[in-house]
Design an enzyme around this catalytic site. Structure first.
Site, PDB file in Angstrom:
ATOM      1  N   ASP A 249      65.201 115.512 109.323  1.00  0.00           N
ATOM      2  CA  ASP A 249      66.063 116.464 108.315  1.00  0.00           C
ATOM      3  C   ASP A 249      65.994 115.743 106.981  1.00  0.00           C
ATOM      4  O   ASP A 249      66.081 114.607 107.066  1.00  0.00           O
ATOM      5  CB  ASP A 249      67.210 116.780 109.078  1.00  0.00           C
ATOM      6  CG  ASP A 249      68.228 117.636 108.214  1.00  0.00           C
ATOM      7  OD1 ASP A 249      67.693 118.812 107.839  1.00  0.00           O
ATOM      8  OD2 ASP A 249      68.979 117.568 108.108  1.00  0.00           O
TER       9      ASP A 249
ATOM     10  N   ASP B  80      71.383 115.419 111.119  1.00  0.00           N
ATOM     11  CA  ASP B  80      72.734 115.191 111.333  1.00  0.00           C
ATOM     12  C   ASP B  80      73.749 116.565 111.192  1.00  0.00           C
ATOM     13  O   ASP B  80      74.745 116.584 111.643  1.00  0.00           O
ATOM     14  CB  ASP B  80      73.241 114.503 110.189  1.00  0.00           C
ATOM     15  CG  ASP B  80      73.029 115.410 108.932  1.00  0.00           C
ATOM     16  OD1 ASP B  80      72.015 116.151 108.556  1.00  0.00           O
ATOM     17  OD2 ASP B  80      74.063 115.504 107.979  1.00  0.00           O
TER      18      ASP B  80
END
Length: 463
Positions: A162, A360
């Site tokens: 990400d 996250d």
């Protein structure tokens, strides 16, 4: 759906976009967005069971359900090996005497053979190495939820990252200050912008205030401060109206010259968010902010490349920003992905070879669950940490490569332990049947093999 008002909405928990998006009447709003400024009236268009967060949780459940448990080779091997070894020892003890050999001699050899064949060291070879590997990782903030995940990490061919909060810090910072007016300077421009933004909690405002504090620029007193949601912030500074606005809104108050317009376009092409500082009807300059890569991100990607692992960025942020960060770090990128899109990308990568996902946010949870192994950043959301198979507590991108190295070292240690256990058994099986070694050497060999594989596994604690 917004029915009244305008504001900037922080959608990073859902889409991963690092800078709040301006929204006005008629625009859709994701459940889980955070209102940055302005008052909104919204009309709910989906039930709680069908909102964005609920759909993400459903994707996580589906991804986890599709995982098949890892069947351990040693367990399967031992289940077959042990009965065969027992039958072989019994045959050695009984068959030769039935053919006329001495009963005492062959029963003694059969017992020695049974001791040698005992799979204690073989069965211990894997869990001893796994336990040491897990402990070695925990010492440096690499937490892995069990041996199966630790084994898979070392086999991955691709790591999908990400962007926001993973490869980047998740907090925009001032990257450029451009001065357009001849009577202005970078310091004065920053001081005016910081004074106007001093009462705002917007991420861009925090970035400007942080830079002003770091540069020692004092905040001037202001009055009549007000926000135009999603567009600008204005205040009166030293008797003059100062506006900090988006380029589009600033054009309504002041004209930018051709060179200034090109400079702003270049900054935006680099994935940066630009605000223009306007005093009266004059554009004084521009300040750009960007969620910059973590200090160790480039080195972390390079370390994975040296291990033969490909890296790719999967982000919900806009394509321009994603490509700018990916270009700086040297990895492939796919941008503007919603949670279900990330899930599809992980499924495609996983079909070719084992893949790890590092994230996250809430929006990363389905992809973390669907990947061969999910790795969460320690500062991430609870949803990511609960879903992932491992976590890097120090929030260092380089720790992902450290996890791969630790896993490969553990797998190598397991192979060494298996070779020690089977090698000793093979030697003493032959010497026992031939009558060269007896019961006491068999006991020592069995215990010795157990001690050797345990001692070898403990070497991982130095990793």
């Amino acid at each position: 759906m917004i029915t009244d008002g305008a504001s900037s909405l922080d959608e990073s928990p859902i889409t991963g976009e690092s800078v709040p998006k301006p929204k006005e009447v008629g625009d859709p709003v994701y459940a889980g967005s955070v209102n940055a400024d302005g008052a909104l009236q919204v009309r709910v268009t989906k039930t709680a069971a069908d909102n964005t967060v609920a759909r993400i949780l459903h994707l996580v459940e589906e991804a986890q359900a599709s995982k098949s448990p890892t069947a351990r080779f040693i367990d399967r091997f031992s289940a077959v090996y042990t009965p065969i070894a027992f039958a072989f020892a019994a045959a050695v003890a009984v068959v030769p005497p039935l053919l006329g050999a001495d009963w005492g001699t062959w029963i003694y050899r059969g017992l020695a053979l049974l001791l040698i064949a005992c799979p204690c060291a073989l069965v211990l070879s894997t869990p001893a190495a796994i336990a040491s590997g897990l402990a070695a990782g925990a010492r440096r903030g690499l937490l892995v939820k069990g041996g199966a995940a630790l084994e898979v990490i070392g086999r991955v061919h691709t790591v999908a990252f990400d962007k926001t909060g993973t490869l980047t810090a998740g907090r925009p910072r001032v990257s450029d200050i451009l001065v357009f007016a001849p009577d202005a300077s970078e310091r004065s421009l920053l001081g005016l912008a910081a004074a106007v933004e001093s009462g705002s909690g917007h991420p861009i405002a925090r970035a400007i205030l942080d830079r002003a504090s770091a540069d020692g620029v004092p905040l001037r007193p202001t009055r009549d401060a007000r926000a135009i949601p999603g567009k600008a912030v204005s205040a009166t500074v030293m008797g003059q109206t100062v506006l900090v606005a988006s380029p589009r809104h600033a054009a309504e108050s002041a004209r930018l010259g051709p060179e200034a317009e090109r400079a702003v376009a270049d900054l935006e092409a680099g994935g940066k968010t630009v605000v223009i500082v306007v005093r009266g009807a004059e554009a004084l300059g521009a300040i750009s902010v960007r969620d910059e890569p973590r200090a160790d991100a480039a080195a972390g990607i390079s370390a994975l490349r040296k291990l033969g692992v490909r890296s790719v960025m999967l982000t919900g942020d806009n394509r321009r920003t994603g490509e700018a960060v990916a270009s700086e770090l040297g990895l492939d990128v796919k941008a503007e992905l919603l949670p279900q899109d990330k899930l599809a990308e992980i499924a495609a990568l996983k079909a070719a070879a084992p893949v790890a996902m590092v994230g996250d946010g809430i929006n990363d949870a389905p992809a973390l669950a669907a990947a061969s192994v999910g790795i969460a950043m320690g500062g991430g959301t609870d949803a990511a940490l609960e879903t992932a198979d491992a976590a890097v507590l120090n929030d260092r991108v380089g720790d992902v490569a450290a996890l791969v190295s630790l896993s490969r070292a553990t797998l190598g240690n397991i192979r060494q332990n298996v070779a020690i256990a089977l090698g000793l058994k093979a030697v003493f099986l032959m010497t026992t049947v031939a009558g060269i070694t007896g019961l006491w050497p068999a006991i020592l060999a069995d215990t010795g093999a157990t001690v050797l594989v345990t001692a070898n596994a403990l070497r991982l604690l130095r990793a």
